[in-house]
Design a protein around this motif. Structure first.
Motif, PDB file in Angstrom:
ATOM      1  N   THR A   1       0.858  -1.184   0.000  1.00  0.00           N
ATOM      2  CA  THR A   1       0.000   0.000   0.000  1.00  0.00           C
ATOM      3  C   THR A   1       0.892   1.232   0.000  1.00  0.00           C
ATOM      4  O   THR A   1       1.703   1.414   0.922  1.00  0.00           O
ATOM      5  N   ILE A   2       0.754   2.045  -1.017  1.00  0.00           N
ATOM      6  CA  ILE A   2       1.624   3.215  -1.175  1.00  0.00           C
ATOM      7  C   ILE A   2       1.221   4.275  -0.154  1.00  0.00           C
ATOM      8  O   ILE A   2       0.024   4.553   0.035  1.00  0.00           O
ATOM      9  N   PRO A   3       2.206   4.889   0.527  1.00  0.00           N
ATOM     10  CA  PRO A   3       1.870   5.932   1.501  1.00  0.00           C
ATOM     11  C   PRO A   3       1.108   7.087   0.857  1.00  0.00           C
ATOM     12  O   PRO A   3       1.230   7.365  -0.328  1.00  0.00           O
ATOM     13  N   GLU A   4       0.328   7.759   1.685  1.00  0.00           N
ATOM     14  CA  GLU A   4      -0.484   8.867   1.182  1.00  0.00           C
ATOM     15  C   GLU A   4       0.368  10.094   0.885  1.00  0.00           C
ATOM     16  O   GLU A   4       0.108  10.822  -0.070  1.00  0.00           O
ATOM     17  N   PHE A   5       1.426  10.299   1.676  1.00  0.00           N
ATOM     18  CA  PHE A   5       2.263  11.476   1.516  1.00  0.00           C
ATOM     19  C   PHE A   5       3.712  11.052   1.250  1.00  0.00           C
ATOM     20  O   PHE A   5       4.124   9.930   1.570  1.00  0.00           O
ATOM     21  N   ILE A   6       4.470  11.981   0.665  1.00  0.00           N
ATOM     22  CA  ILE A   6       5.875  11.739   0.377  1.00  0.00           C
ATOM     23  C   ILE A   6       6.662  11.773   1.684  1.00  0.00           C
ATOM     24  O   ILE A   6       6.494  12.690   2.489  1.00  0.00           O
ATOM     25  N   PRO A   7       7.529  10.800   1.923  1.00  0.00           N
ATOM     26  CA  PRO A   7       8.294  10.778   3.182  1.00  0.00           C
ATOM     27  C   PRO A   7       9.255  11.963   3.288  1.00  0.00           C
ATOM     28  O   PRO A   7       9.673  12.550   2.283  1.00  0.00           O
ATOM     29  N   ASP A   8       9.601  12.279   4.502  1.00  0.00           N
ATOM     30  CA  ASP A   8      10.595  13.311   4.789  1.00  0.00           C
ATOM     31  C   ASP A   8      11.938  12.626   4.978  1.00  0.00           C
ATOM     32  O   ASP A   8      12.179  11.942   5.983  1.00  0.00           O
ATOM     33  N   ALA A   9      12.828  12.789   3.988  1.00  0.00           N
ATOM     34  CA  ALA A   9      14.119  12.094   4.016  1.00  0.00           C
ATOM     35  C   ALA A   9      15.119  12.746   4.952  1.00  0.00           C
ATOM     36  O   ALA A   9      16.148  12.135   5.287  1.00  0.00           O
ATOM     37  N   ARG A  10      14.879  14.007   5.357  1.00  0.00           N
ATOM     38  CA  ARG A  10      15.748  14.713   6.305  1.00  0.00           C
ATOM     39  C   ARG A  10      17.190  14.759   5.837  1.00  0.00           C
ATOM     40  O   ARG A  10      18.129  14.473   6.597  1.00  0.00           O
ATOM     41  N   GLY A  11      17.370  15.118   4.551  1.00  0.00           N
ATOM     42  CA  GLY A  11      18.716  15.296   4.009  1.00  0.00           C
ATOM     43  C   GLY A  11      19.394  14.040   3.508  1.00  0.00           C
ATOM     44  O   GLY A  11      20.502  14.115   2.976  1.00  0.00           O
ATOM     45  N   LEU A  12      18.786  12.890   3.648  1.00  0.00           N
ATOM     46  CA  LEU A  12      19.377  11.640   3.174  1.00  0.00           C
ATOM     47  C   LEU A  12      19.103  11.457   1.685  1.00  0.00           C
ATOM     48  O   LEU A  12      18.129  11.974   1.144  1.00  0.00           O
ATOM     49  N   GLU A  13      19.976  10.679   1.024  1.00  0.00           N
ATOM     50  CA  GLU A  13      19.771  10.390  -0.390  1.00  0.00           C
ATOM     51  C   GLU A  13      18.631   9.397  -0.601  1.00  0.00           C
ATOM     52  O   GLU A  13      17.959   9.443  -1.624  1.00  0.00           O
ATOM     53  N   PHE A  14      18.440   8.494   0.350  1.00  0.00           N
ATOM     54  CA  PHE A  14      17.368   7.505   0.230  1.00  0.00           C
ATOM     55  C   PHE A  14      16.837   7.186   1.615  1.00  0.00           C
ATOM     56  O   PHE A  14      17.482   7.466   2.647  1.00  0.00           O
TER      57      PHE A  14
END
Length: 996
Positions: free
Chosen positions: A444-457
């Motif tokens: 199930t795809i998340p509803e919102f885009i994750p917050d990577a907090r400066g990480l590349e992945f």
């Protein structure tokens, strides 16, 4: 010895001599640099009637061999040819020349010829899709081009005015796509190897006025700018390595497509002859009507298009594929009662067929129409079989927005949008097993885009924080070689197991991906809705924006300074695609009010090198001056591949060599007669190759042995006649010029793909010269080899660790500041779907990379910049093509004659189909033969030998009934009689599976 005397005068003289040599050497280097010209090969197709004519290029249309060459071969009485054979020829020749610095010069070609230049042409035939009909093989033929002098112009001042080189252009049954590599023999000017796509166009037909016209529609010769300017780019969809003709839609408000049979070296705008009916209804709502062809897919023999909600296909006329005319007379509408909202491609063929998928809307929402193309015949089935996807996942409303077919596992992945009236719509990845008819929700795809907090992945675990940007999925992409699944939209997710996903944070949230382009060798290009181009090296997580970027501006500025014709201020990208592991654009250029389509290379390596961070520099004090030095992020200076094994045993490439017959004319130029002899010999060589593929074993592997076995006794006589200029028709045929090559050497690069089976292994070494000091150790401790540690690390990623294992051994070379890695790939004998040779092979891959090298390491070669430190090796696991189980007739007959003390001849003697008395003890012998390497051995497996028919002659051959077969084959049948059957010519049938 030097004379006695002071040492300093001699030293001064030596220094003067060295200085003079340095000046001479420097001037020679400058002269050599200025003299080297950028030259490139040029190849066109010519029929026999147009050989020697300048400015003539023919289209690859004819597929049948030309009539017999009796008038050419009958005079060759004192030559190693068989007067009883009917020699045929291929319908086309390849005309070869070259140009330097973009200018074609007849003087340059003459200079190359006079300095010994001879083009070498390597033709590679693509194996067909339907392996049930055609044998799977990787076949190549290497030919040397023959010089031919044009007779159009009369020259009195020079012996040679206009000349070219020619070779036959061979055709092979079952193959409609040929790859032609042209290289130099090493003499004359330096000309890099160049590859050409020479494909059969089965969508052309000859009219009464002797002109060629498209069968799919009418060609439009005027490329109006509104067709391309400011028009969004669109994906190019086709079956990888199998489609001879590519098709591209997207012409606004026109039922026209771009067609090409040369991978867009040239292309044709064709208006399709389709009816474009309006069939909107209550069950199939259609908001607007347009003539634009939105979806277009090309397969080996068939083209598919979608216009509005209608789907059409057109099958070309490919006699070499179907051995009969299965071509369409017009566009055929399929799924006429369905509302199709989009087509989805299947990039790879499987099980002898190709596939295409159509997504429905309206009354059949939640179903996928799965199309199968076999031998030019198209059929569709509805999936899932018994209930819709919405019913299977127990929701009321849903919509399939994309589908991906994993052919190796018979699994259909669907990106499903679920409509919930109480909450926002959400998306799921649903898997459907075609064998078990089972639906499973994978993710199930998340509803919102994750917050990577400066990480590349970021690994999606469900515990991460999210931004306020809504995830809007638009499609999926699957690479079967590394099991990598992409879900794309205004984000990019990737997964190696279809369940655990990684979010790539480099892609901006305010952009939206329009389509992906994959090389299937470890590289992915991404095109956004705003026509930005992004780049991702698979196995890493950093994404690079190629366009627009400062690196792109630098590249374009350099091209403008060099007055390149491939770049203008006004241009529109039509599509983006990979060819031979390189990324290309099809671009529409406007210059001085004139528009044209151009295929140009996207210099990925140069753009990545220009993007190297320029802020990392140091100012070092050297004497009285400050020196500027930049930081090099590549952990090594040189990377080379060594100890590569001979490739044929792993690539399964069968290669023949053919050279033109020698002409006795002092100038060495060929005429139409000698070129026709060359055609006939090449045709006969490939004919013998196809004839050799039989279920019985010959005394030798090489098919040319049968050709020359009775002629070699007179080989010296033929050479004697040629040496005294007495050969018939002034042509000398050297028997050693037509042979099968078994000992090809590696070319310091990895093969395009590797076949492994039953524990076989492939090994090579990587030699890395490290930047700076390569060793680290504790200075206070005693230095031993175990305490040495290199700063360079080698990483290996396995797509299927259960099937393949990799062993890496490291050796530190202290005196060379280098590290040597031995890499061994080995099949673990645990993954196979054993069948006939070349059937049901499993796709997988191994990624070998130097840690920290991605996007930072480049090598400057004569072919341009080359990315280093990242090697993706495609692997195919299973019984490889080129191996066969053959009935050893010679040894079987000899052994049974000795065992039974007698042998009965047939009524009509045929050494390839002997006869046996059935009351005798019969021992058949089989061989495992490797047609690629020439090796053979006795068969150690098991087989079932059955009598299926018999009779004294072929005319009286009868098929036995089931009772008779059981009677004479079953050891449990007590009613068997010892009464012998008549002497029979009995076909043999092996019941499998048969292990090789």
């Amino acid at each position: 010895m030097y004379p006695a005397g002071p040492a300093w005068p001699r030293l001064r003289i030596l220094r003067a001599l060295w200085a003079l040599l340095a000046v001479l050497f420097a001037s020679w280097r400058l002269w050599a640099f200025q003299d080297i010209q950028e030259c490139t090969w040029q190849v066109v197709l010519n029929k026999f009637e147009t050989v020697g004519k300048s400015g003539v290029s023919d289209r690859f249309f004819h597929q049948q061999p030309v009539a017999t060459l009796d008038s050419v071969f009958s005079p060759l009485v004192d030559a190693p040819t068989d007067q009883g054979e009917k020699y045929l020829s291929f319908p086309y020749y390849l005309k070869i020349n070259y140009s330097c610095n973009g200018e074609s010069s007849e003087a340059q070609v003459r200079k190359g010829h006079l300095t010994g230049l001879k083009p070498v042409v390597l033709v590679t035939f693509q194996s067909p899709v339907n392996f049930h009909h055609w044998k799977i093989e990787q076949l190549q033929i290497q030919m040397e081009a023959a010089p031919f002098r044009s007779e159009e112009q009369q020259c009195t001042a020079e012996q040679v005015c206009v000349m070219n080189w020619y070779t036959p252009m061979p055709i092979k049954n079952g193959s409609v796509l040929m790859r032609v590599d042209v290289s130099s023999n090493g003499l004359g000017p330096f000309i890099p190897t160049k590859r050409f796509q020479v494909n059969i166009n089965g969508f052309l037909q000859r009219q009464q006025d002797n002109t060629l016209h498209f069968t799919v529609g009418n060609e439009i010769f005027n490329l109006i700018p509104r067709y391309f300017m400011n028009v969004p780019s669109r994906p190019l969809w086709y079956t990888v390595d199998q489609a001879p003709v590519l098709i591209l839609g997207g012409i606004p408000e026109e039922k026209s497509v771009l067609l090409t049979d040369t991978s867009f070296k040239d292309s044709f705008l064709v208006e399709l002859n389709i009816d474009s009916c309006w069939v909107g209804s209550f069950y199939c709502p259609q908001a607007i009507f347009t003539a634009t062809i939105y979806d277009a897919i090309a397969t080996e023999s068939t083209l598919f298009i979608r216009q509005n909600q209608l789907v059409y296909y057109f099958t070309g006329t490919y006699l070499t594929l179907h051995e009969s005319n299965h071509g369409s007379g017009s566009w055929v509408r399929v799924l006429a009662n369905e509302c199709i909202k989009s087509l989805c491609p299947v990039h790879f063929h499987s099980n002898g067929s190709e596939y295409v998928m159509a997504l429905t809307s309206g009354k059949r929402e939640g179903y996928v129409h799965f199309g199968t193309i076999t031998d030019g015949h198209v059929s569709f089935q509805v999936l899932p079989k018994h209930r819709s996807v919405c019913e299977g996942i127990q929701v009321f409303n849903c919509s399939i927005i994309w589908a991906v077919f994993i052919a190796g596992d018979y699994i259909l992945l669907m990106l499903v949008e679920l409509q919930d009236p109480t909450t926002r719509n959400y998306f799921q990845v649903v898997s459907y097993d075609l064998v078990s008819d089972n639906l499973v929700i994978l993710y199930t795809i998340p509803e919102f885009i994750p917050d990577a907090r400066g990480l590349e992945f970021l690994m999606i675990l469900g515990t991460e924080s999210y931004t306020n940007f809504t995830m809007v999925p638009k499609g999926m992409f699957y690479n079967p070689y590394n099991n990598l699944l992409f879900i794309w939209g205004n984000f990019l997710l990737q997964s190696y197991n279809n369940e655990n996903f990684i979010y790539l944070a480099d892609f901006p949230k305010d952009q939206s991906i329009k389509y992906l382009v994959n090389s299937f060798h470890g590289e992915t290009a991404i095109v956004t809705e705003t026509e930005e181009i992004w780049y991702l090296l698979e196995g890493s997580y950093r994404m690079y924006r190629l366009f627009p970027s400062k690196a792109w501006e630098v590249h374009v500025s350099l091209q403008v300074m060099q007055q390149s014709s491939f770049y203008t201020h006004i241009e529109t990208m039509v599509t983006l695609f990979y060819e031979d592991h390189q990324l290309y654009q099809l671009v529409y250029l406007m210059n001085d009010g004139q528009g044209r389509l151009v295929k140009r290379l996207v210099p990925v390596e140069q753009l990545l090198m220009y993007q190297q961070p320029g802020s990392h520099y140091l100012l070092e004090q050297r004497g009285n001056h400050l020196t500027l030095s930049f930081t090099d992020f590549c952990p090594f200076t040189v990377m080379r591949l060594r100890d590569l094994p001979n490739p044929q045993i792993y690539t399964r490439q069968e290669r023949y060599r053919a050279r033109p017959p020698r002409v006795l004319e002092p100038s060495g130029f060929h005429d139409q007669n000698s070129l026709a002899v060359y055609q006939g010999l090449v045709y006969y060589l490939l004919f013998l190759h196809s004839k050799y593929h039989k279920p019985y074993a010959d005394p030798v592997h090489d098919s040319t042995w049968r050709w020359w076995k009775n002629k070699k006794v007179d080989q010296d006589y033929y050479f004697y006649l040629a040496s005294n200029l007495q050969s018939a028709s002034n042509v000398y045929i050297d028997m050693a010029s037509y042979e099968k090559i078994y000992d090809l050497k590696a070319e310091h690069e990895l093969p395009e793909r590797i076949y492994l089976d039953k524990g076989t292994s492939y090994g090579f070494s990587i030699f890395v010269t490290v930047r700076g000091h390569s060793l680290e150790f504790q200075p206070e401790r005693v230095l031993t080899t175990l305490e040495l540690r290199s700063k360079v690390d080698l990483g290996v990623v396995l797509a299927d660790a259960d099937c393949i294992e990799v062993v890496v051994d490291q050796k530190v070379l202290i005196n060379r500041n280098s590290v040597l890695f031995w890499v061994t790939l080995r099949d673990k004998r645990s993954c196979f779907d054993q069948g006939l040779s070349g059937h049901h092979l499993m796709k997988t891959s191994v990624l070998v990379k130097v840690v920290g090298a991605v996007g930072h390491c480049f090598q400057n070669t004569h072919r341009g910049l080359h990315m280093q430190g990242n090697l993706m090796i495609p692997l195919l696991i299973g019984c490889p093509p080129g191996k066969r189980l053959a009935f050893d007739i010679t040894y079987t007959v000899e052994y049974n004659r000795l065992q039974n003390k007698h042998y009965f001849d047939c009524v009509h003697v045929d050494p390839e189909m002997p006869c046996f008395l059935f009351r005798d003890t019969f021992y058949p012998f089989f061989l495992i033969q490797d047609l690629v390497t020439g090796e053979s051995g006795s068969f150690q497996g098991s087989y079932v030998f059955k009598v299926v028919g018999g009779g004294p002659t072929m005319d009286t051959l009868i098929e036995y009934s089931e009772e008779e077969i059981y009677r004479f084959n079953s050891p449990l049948d007590n009613s068997r009689t010892t009464t012998p059957l008549p002497l029979s010519r009995t076909p043999l049938r092996l019941h499998g599976p048969v292990q090789n």
